[in-house]
Design an enzyme around this catalytic site. Structure first.
Site, PDB file in Angstrom:
ATOM      1  N   CYS A   2       0.831  -1.201   0.000  1.00  0.00           N
ATOM      2  CA  CYS A   2       0.000   0.000   0.000  1.00  0.00           C
ATOM      3  C   CYS A   2       0.869   1.256   0.000  1.00  0.00           C
ATOM      4  O   CYS A   2       1.991   1.247   0.492  1.00  0.00           O
ATOM      5  CB  CYS A   2      -0.937   0.096   1.186  1.00  0.00           C
ATOM      6  SG  CYS A   2      -1.942  -1.352   1.424  1.00  0.00           S
ATOM      7  N   ASN A 106      -0.540   1.112   6.052  1.00  0.00           N
ATOM      8  CA  ASN A 106       0.196   0.118   5.271  1.00  0.00           C
ATOM      9  C   ASN A 106       0.803  -0.861   6.271  1.00  0.00           C
ATOM     10  O   ASN A 106       1.500  -0.437   7.188  1.00  0.00           O
ATOM     11  CB  ASN A 106       1.298   0.822   4.463  1.00  0.00           C
ATOM     12  CG  ASN A 106       2.287  -0.153   3.866  1.00  0.00           C
ATOM     13  OD1 ASN A 106       1.950  -1.300   3.589  1.00  0.00           O
ATOM     14  ND2 ASN A 106       3.517   0.294   3.676  1.00  0.00           N
ATOM     15  N   GLY A 107       0.516  -2.147   6.090  1.00  0.00           N
ATOM     16  CA  GLY A 107       1.052  -3.144   7.012  1.00  0.00           C
ATOM     17  C   GLY A 107      -0.028  -4.137   7.401  1.00  0.00           C
ATOM     18  O   GLY A 107      -1.059  -4.237   6.732  1.00  0.00           O
ATOM     19  N   LYS A 608       5.571  -3.915  -5.808  1.00  0.00           N
ATOM     20  CA  LYS A 608       7.017  -3.694  -5.854  1.00  0.00           C
ATOM     21  C   LYS A 608       7.666  -4.032  -4.513  1.00  0.00           C
ATOM     22  O   LYS A 608       8.732  -4.622  -4.469  1.00  0.00           O
ATOM     23  CB  LYS A 608       7.316  -2.241  -6.222  1.00  0.00           C
ATOM     24  CG  LYS A 608       8.796  -1.983  -6.322  1.00  0.00           C
ATOM     25  CD  LYS A 608       9.164  -1.370  -7.628  1.00  0.00           C
ATOM     26  CE  LYS A 608      10.640  -1.362  -7.867  1.00  0.00           C
ATOM     27  NZ  LYS A 608      11.101  -2.525  -8.634  1.00  0.00           N
TER      28      LYS A 608
END
Ligand code: G6P
Length: 613
Positions: A2, A106-107, A608
């Site tokens: 994210c 994010n995570g 990525k």
């Protein structure tokens, strides 16, 4: 995974609407995930507006009118699903019951189910399946004690287990973005203009607006206003912000497509420049690592994906040039060496992003056992270099295409340089021979430049035929095996063709059973001891009707005479051929992906930087 962006502005500080700036910055983070998108803005009347939807940034921002919204404080998110499928309700930001607090994350919050159960019992209503939503409700819950948003976030953090980069806004405290980091990356950008402050997952997000950054560490928490950064460590207290500001030398142009249709093609073409910058950046840290290698009894190497392939090349060269026992392993398979990694063993962790969680976890585990950790990375101050005893950087510039290209060749160049130096230190190479070898490495940027020019038309031509295939083999011997593995990975990743790499000698023990008329088999041949031995393997495949494509030194007439398609490559010393010989495979994968109508920059199901184990 994210991507997160957050911006706080004061009146008149920027000409564009906040929604439009958020959208532009978010677009630079699309490589981190792209299954859903959303934003939350506090407008000039201090109302909180939240819009989110499944889909990629361009499509969602058109649908939701991102650019029409203005305000002074905003956060936005591009998602790569971990908990809860890609959908409108699971898209970030997530909000609390009072609809005042918006969170992007994010995570992975490992204990979210437990926290959710407690919050449900207290009457909170959840609208998504995500782990993230608990954070909004936790902050809401702690605010009930009469404390401010920042203190409530701090309380919430104490209850979270797992990885997070968080940006939070609250209608009750407009003009601030609250943030926290543990394991997942987060960077602050200090606007060139007074009155603009950024927070993002990665530097390219805001590079157009500023190159003054603070890379956050694990355990750090704070908030930004349009003119200030407040930063502290959850356990160690307030951080002096001025001491942490770094100026990065990446230009916005470096992070953009520079006229190429895709980042991947731009990055393939950028390789001569990237390789030159790797060579120019070699300094005391690279020397130190060479010394460490020379004094080690055993060297481990670890990485994921393409970085693992660079490890395999290094493993081979450590054996061949330095005569040192070396083992490369896939980072997520650390368990194979759990018992054998010992105090003072050297572990070289290779990671473009420096944030891949599998690699980071291998580093942490080996470090706990007393191993010496060296990082090879492209991103300064990212997690893996920071947790290592020594870090050497590839300096390839930002890589946006999901499929690694320039970061692979620069990793291989840097590792080869370090290994040659280690061989000299160990007395395996004379000073004269060492300088000859290093001189050849200095020519690699030019050789790669010529290779791109010569192989691109052939790669483009052959891609129309490859695009019709459903399978392919990539075969080689010795050092050509990791090159084959990287070639096969590229084709899989972006052209969605099943491709398998094998040591050519092993191909007769199974893989050959699949070969029939027209089955594509790529052979990579280097100027090494295997260059004649592999001819028999080509013949075996040819006898079964395989369509042979050969990448070999240009004077290898024997190989070309029995191949259907030839990539005539420069003849160098075998250990220096790894870098140019991957170029045709990068180009073949790129053009095959285009021919099949895919977007090579955004391969399905991939991201990525993978920050989940
Ligand atoms: C992901 C990317 C790959 C990359 C791998 C390791 O899977 O899609 O291209 O090689 O992660 O990334 P790292 O940043 O650690 O090199």
């Amino acid at each position: 995974m994210c991507g997160i962006i957050g911006i706080v502005v004061s009146k008149g500080a920027i000409k564009e609407r906040l929604g439009s700036v958020l959208r532009k910055c978010l677009k630079n983070l699309e490589y981190r995930g792209y299954d859903s998108v959303g934003f939350a803005i506090i407008n000039w009347n201090n109302e909180l507006i939240v819009r989110r939807s499944k889909g990629k940034i361009d499509e969602v921002s058109r649908k939701l009118g991102f650019d029409d919204y203005d305000g002074h404080t905003g956060i936005a998110h591009t998602r790569w699903a971990t908990h809860g499928k890609p959908s409108d309700v699971n898209a970030h930001p997530h909000i609390d019951c009072t609809k005042k607090i918006a969170v992007v994350h994010n995570g992975v919050i490992e204990n979210y189910q437990e926290l959710k159960r407690e919050l449900l019992m207290k009457g909170h209503v959840f609208t998504s399946e995500t782990d993230t939503e608990v954070i909004a409700h936790l902050i809401e819950e702690y605010k009930k004690k009469g404390i401010g948003t920042y203190e409530a976030l701090k309380e919430a953090i104490r209850h979270l287990k797992g990885a997070y980069a968080l940006a939070v806004i609250d209608k009750d405290e407009p003009g601030k973005i609250f943030f926290a980091r543990n394991t997942s990356p987060l960077v602050i950008g200090i606007g060139k203009n007074e009155g603009v402050m950024f927070i993002a997952s990665d530097i390219p997000a805001f590079l157009e607006y500023t190159n003054h950054v603070i890379v956050l560490n694990d355990g750090e928490i704070g908030f930004i206003t349009s003119s200030q950064v407040f930063l502290e460590h959850i356990n160690y207290g307030i951080v002096n912000v001025n001491e942490r500001i770094r100026v990065v030398d990446w230009t916005p142009e470096m992070a953009k497509k520079a006229g190429y249709p895709h980042y991947m093609l731009k990055e393939i073409h950028e390789q001569p420049l990237a390789l030159s910058s790797t060579l120019a950046g070699i300094g005391s840290e690279a020397h130190k690592l060479a010394e460490l290698i020379a004094s080690s009894k055993y060297v481990y190497l670890t990485g994921a994906g393409t970085s693992y392939h660079a490890c395999l090349i290094a493993e081979y060269l450590l054996n061949d040039l330095v005569g040192i026992k070396a083992t490369a392993f896939i980072a997520s398979e650390y368990g194979r060496f759990r018992k054998s990694i010992a105090r003072n063993d050297l572990l070289i962790a290779v990671s473009q992003s420096g944030e891949t969680i599998d690699t980071l976890m291998a580093v942490r585990r080996a470090k706990n056992k007393g191993a010496i950790i060296a990082a090879i990375s492209n991103v300064i101050d990212s997690a893996i270099p920071r947790e290592s005893h020594i870090a050497v950087y590839t300096r390839a510039g930002p890589e946006i295409g999901v499929a690694a290209t320039k970061t692979f060749t620069t990793q291989v160049l840097l590792l080869t340089w370090i290994i040659i130096k280690a061989a000299e230190i160990k007395g395996e190479l004379s000073p004269k021979r060492t300088s000859e070898m290093l001189d050849l490495l200095k020519k690699i940027p030019d050789i790669v430049n010529t290779t791109i020019r010569i192989t691109e038309p052939s790669a483009r031509k052959i891609s129309s035929e490859i695009a019709l295939k459903t399978n392919a083999y990539y075969l080689g011997r010795g050092l050509a095996v990791p090159i084959s593995m990287e070639g096969a990975l590229k084709l899989k990743e972006i052209a969605y063709i099943h491709a398998e790499a094998y040591p050519a000698g092993e191909s007769k023990h199974g893989p050959i059973a699949l070969v029939e008329e027209g089955f594509p088999v790529f052979f990579t041949i280097l100027s090494d001891e295997y260059k004649d031995l592999i001819i028999a393997n080509i013949e075996e495949m040819r006898a079964r009707g395989a369509w042979i494509i050969t990448v070999a030194p240009k004077d290898h007439e024997k190989a070309f005479s029995i191949s259907s398609f030839a990539f005539k490559m420069p003849r160098l010393e075998y250990w220096a051929e790894t870098i140019p010989y991957i170029i045709p495979y990068q180009l073949i994968a790129y053009y095959t992906s285009i021919t099949r109508g895919y977007d090579p920059d955004k391969p399905r199901n991939l991201a990525k930087t993978v920050t989940v184990e």
